[in-house]
Design an enzyme around this catalytic site. Sequence first.
Site, PDB file in Angstrom:
ATOM      1  CB  THR A   7      35.063  33.482  38.258  1.00  9.55           C
ATOM      2  OG1 THR A   7      35.033  34.782  38.861  1.00  9.55           O
ATOM      3  CG2 THR A   7      34.658  33.634  36.798  1.00  9.55           C
ATOM      4  CE  LYS A  10      26.315  39.934  37.630  1.00  7.70           C
ATOM      5  NZ  LYS A  10      26.156  39.985  39.097  1.00  7.70           N
ATOM      6  CG  ASP A  70      42.901  33.605  43.576  1.00  7.74           C
ATOM      7  OD1 ASP A  70      41.751  33.753  44.026  1.00  7.74           O
ATOM      8  OD2 ASP A  70      43.914  34.001  44.195  1.00  7.74           O
ATOM      9  N   GLY A 153      37.199  46.424  39.713  1.00  2.65           N
ATOM     10  CA  GLY A 153      38.169  46.320  40.813  1.00  2.65           C
ATOM     11  C   GLY A 153      39.047  47.558  40.947  1.00  2.65           C
ATOM     12  NE  ARG A 181      40.857  37.952  34.816  1.00  2.00           N
ATOM     13  CZ  ARG A 181      41.009  39.102  35.495  1.00  2.00           C
ATOM     14  NH1 ARG A 181      40.945  40.269  34.886  1.00  2.00           N
ATOM     15  NH2 ARG A 181      41.222  39.077  36.794  1.00  2.00           N
TER      16      ARG A 181
HETATM   17  P1  ITT Z   1      35.984  34.728  42.211  1.00  2.00           P
HETATM   18  O1  ITT Z   1      36.788  34.202  43.378  1.00  2.00           O
HETATM   19  O2  ITT Z   1      34.566  34.280  42.206  1.00  2.00           O
HETATM   20  O3  ITT Z   1      36.679  34.484  40.908  1.00  2.00           O
HETATM   21  P2  ITT Z   1      36.723  37.318  43.308  1.00  2.00           P
HETATM   22  O4  ITT Z   1      36.403  38.723  42.921  1.00  2.00           O
HETATM   23  O5  ITT Z   1      36.521  36.935  44.738  1.00  2.00           O
HETATM   24  O6  ITT Z   1      35.892  36.335  42.337  1.00  2.00           O
HETATM   25  P3  ITT Z   1      39.570  36.932  43.616  1.00  2.00           P
HETATM   26  O7  ITT Z   1      39.446  36.238  44.907  1.00  2.00           O
HETATM   27  O8  ITT Z   1      40.527  36.376  42.595  1.00  2.00           O
HETATM   28  O9  ITT Z   1      38.177  37.008  42.861  1.00  2.00           O
HETATM   29  O10 ITT Z   1      39.923  38.445  43.891  1.00  2.00           O
HETATM   30  C1  ITT Z   1      40.425  39.262  42.896  1.00  2.00           C
HETATM   31  C2  ITT Z   1      40.515  40.690  43.434  1.00  2.00           C
HETATM   32  O11 ITT Z   1      41.502  41.403  42.697  1.00  2.00           O
HETATM   33  C3  ITT Z   1      39.217  41.441  43.290  1.00  2.00           C
HETATM   34  O12 ITT Z   1      39.093  42.372  44.338  1.00  2.00           O
HETATM   35  C4  ITT Z   1      39.382  42.173  41.990  1.00  2.00           C
HETATM   36  O13 ITT Z   1      38.655  43.349  41.974  1.00  2.00           O
HETATM   37  C5  ITT Z   1      40.899  42.398  41.922  1.00  2.00           C
HETATM   38  N1  ITT Z   1      41.319  42.210  40.532  1.00  2.00           N
HETATM   39  C6  ITT Z   1      41.718  41.061  39.921  1.00  2.00           C
HETATM   40  N2  ITT Z   1      41.926  41.246  38.607  1.00  2.00           N
HETATM   41  C7  ITT Z   1      41.640  42.547  38.386  1.00  2.00           C
HETATM   42  C8  ITT Z   1      41.630  43.333  37.224  1.00  2.00           C
HETATM   43  O14 ITT Z   1      41.900  42.833  36.036  1.00  2.00           O
HETATM   44  N3  ITT Z   1      41.287  44.606  37.349  1.00  2.00           N
HETATM   45  C9  ITT Z   1      40.969  45.130  38.543  1.00  2.00           C
HETATM   46  N4  ITT Z   1      40.923  44.445  39.691  1.00  2.00           N
HETATM   47  C10 ITT Z   1      41.260  43.164  39.620  1.00  2.00           C
END
Ligand code: ITT
Length: 200
Positions: A7, A10, A70, A153, A181
């Site tokens: 991933t 951060k 994901d 996020g 998670r």
């Molecule tokens: P990687 O693919 O490199 O892991 P990414 O940010 O692109 O990073 P995803 O495609 O899985 O990851 O997208 C996850 C989205 O959902 C991203 O916009 C996050 O901010 C949101 N998200 C996932 N888990 C979250 C959490 O625990 N708290 C807040 N937002 C979350």
Amino acid sequence: MQIILATSNKGKVKEIRSLFDGDEVVPFVQLLGPMEIEENGETFAQNALIKAKTIFEKLGQDDVIVVSDDSGITVPLLGNEPGIYSARYAGEGASDRDNLMKLVKELGKKGAKEAPAYYTAAIAVVTKDTEYVMHGWMHGKVIDTPRGEGGFGYDPIFIPEGFDKTLGELPAETKKSLSHRSKALGIAKPIIEMLKEQAK
Ligand code: ITT
């Protein structure tokens, strides 16, 4: 055996690391540099596997365990948006803030100040011989006004079930005890331990 995190997010790295005390957990960027992985799956599980398998292949090493995440947020009132598109809800390259504000705007279009919502995490574990995917969920609601700076996020607009504060306001330890998670990684950890034992 080294555990490599597939991933670039951060916020995820911080949370995943906090769940692996003692284990050596290395984000892939430290070994391969920055890399975009095309996530063209139709489910969280498919995208998690795409990320973990891509990094496993790029590393070209047999003696590693690759772990990916994901995840996203689903709002039934918005036709289950943004779901697997959570990272690009406001468009390709959108920031966390852009995506959160797009969700707030969509709630406004429905005339809603809040709506039930849930986070999903699919954690993939990939080695040279096997692949696993585990899921975890966290239910609650989204609100139309961001509150707090914690988490990442969509956390400033997400209130977990049983609380009246957002994940932006609640301590990191509270999120850790409840999150999608943490739940998926709780299942992944014994599997990772087993894979490490088998590799000895
Ligand atoms: P990687 O693919 O490199 O892991 P990414 O940010 O692109 O990073 P995803 O495609 O899985 O990851 O997208 C996850 C989205 O959902 C991203 O916009 C996050 O901010 C949101 N998200 C996932 N888990 C979250 C959490 O625990 N708290 C807040 N937002 C979350």
